[in-house]
Design a protein around this motif. Structure first.
Motif, PDB file in Angstrom:
ATOM      1  N   TYR A 291       0.832  -1.192   0.000  1.00 24.02           N
ATOM      2  CA  TYR A 291       0.000   0.000   0.000  1.00 24.02           C
ATOM      3  C   TYR A 291       0.862   1.236   0.000  1.00 24.02           C
ATOM      4  CZ  TYR A 291       0.971   0.060   5.041  1.00 24.02           C
ATOM      5  OH  TYR A 291       1.581   0.066   6.262  1.00 24.02           O
ATOM      6  N   THR A 292       0.304   2.291  -0.528  1.00 24.77           N
ATOM      7  CA  THR A 292       0.978   3.575  -0.454  1.00 24.77           C
ATOM      8  C   THR A 292       0.129   4.514   0.370  1.00 24.77           C
ATOM      9  OG1 THR A 292      -0.073   4.333  -2.490  1.00 24.77           O
ATOM     10  CG2 THR A 292       2.111   3.349  -2.695  1.00 24.77           C
TER      11      THR A 292
ATOM     12  N   LEU B 197       5.445   3.759   0.325  1.00 26.62           N
ATOM     13  CA  LEU B 197       4.976   2.375   0.304  1.00 26.62           C
ATOM     14  C   LEU B 197       5.620   1.688   1.498  1.00 26.62           C
ATOM     15  CD1 LEU B 197       4.859  -0.093  -2.656  1.00 26.62           C
ATOM     16  CD2 LEU B 197       6.147  -0.699  -0.620  1.00 26.62           C
TER      17      LEU B 197
END
Length: 264
Positions: free
Chosen positions: A23-24, A38
């Motif tokens: 995920y960022t 990230l």
């Protein structure tokens, strides 16, 4: 006094071959500035992590080959990456590893360390990401080692009329006074060797028209003269036309064993 706040603004799932979610997030570090990161914790509870810093590509961390993230995640390491200011989902000015970029990266790294639950980490930087990594090591003592590919080490070598790097910086509109010796030295690792705290592994393409081998060799020798660990691999140029670079496989082949010497 500026207040630096960290607020989770968004998450985006990036699916890889083994369905491991990455995920960022975007975090405001200044009232009007957010930095995209990230952060993927180790699936095995490892205390080791690799943080990636991209080259001068507008998409930021999204320009990094996902094979790097997948490979080190599969090996059980935590994985992180950051979009430099002005790239990807990060706002703010592009100052070519100047004060704004380095401050933003320091804050982002602290957040990634918290997310991953690690104390030390490796940085793999491409182009200006490698330059940023080395400059960060003059300010931090938690970078276990650094891999830097195709970057410059002495910007004072690039002040001549028509210099390719100088022209590129001017064309891209970086917030950098290329006529200021002080600004160029601030971004030149050669002049900060006493403060560099991390072992380095440099990778360079033979015959580069932007960064000459003499500049890389000068920096490596200065590091060794100062008793600072510094490996160098120069890739032979092929007969293929167009821009040449290191592949994912080539970088791993040269550096993976070396990296593992510095991980707990």
């Amino acid at each position: 006094m500026k207040l630096f706040t960290f607020i989770l603004l968004s998450c985006m799932q990036l699916a890889f071959a083994n369905d491991t979610p990455f995920y960022t997030v975007q975090e405001p570090t200044y009232p009007d500035h957010s930095i995209e990161i990230l952060a993927h914790p180790s699936s095995e509870g490892s205390s080791s992590a690799i943080i990636f810093l991209h080259s001068a590509k507008d998409t930021g961390l999204h320009s990094i080959d996902s094979e790097y993230f997948q490979y080190f995640a599969d090996k059980g390491y935590g994985v992180g990456a950051i979009s430099l200011p002005g790239y990807g989902g990060s706002s703010g000015e592009k100052d070519f590893c100047g004060p704004f970029t380095i401050t933003s990266l320091n804050l982002a790294i602290d957040r990634i360390k918290k997310e991953l639950g690690v104390e030390t980490f490796v940085i793999m930087g491409f182009g200006q990401g490698g330059l940023a990594a080395i400059l960060l090591s003059t300010l931090r003592n938690d970078i276990a080692c650094i891999v830097s590919t195709n970057t410059g080490y002495n910007l004072l070598r690039h002040t001549g009329r028509g210099d390719r790097l100088l022209l590129t910086l001017q064309k891209k509109g970086y917030q950098l006074d290329t006529s200021s010796e002080e600004d160029l030295i601030a971004r030149s690792p050669l002049y900060h060797i006493p403060k560099i705290s991390s072992p380095l592994f440099l990778l360079h393409i033979e015959g580069s028209c932007i960064i000459k081998e003499a500049e890389v060799l000068e920096f490596q020798q200065a590091m060794l003269d100062a008793n600072k660990p510094c490996e160098l691999f120069i890739k032979k140029r092929t007969q293929e036309k167009g821009k040449q670079d290191f592949s994912f496989e080539e970088i791993l082949s040269e550096t993976e064993e070396w990296i593992e010497n510095f991980l707990p």
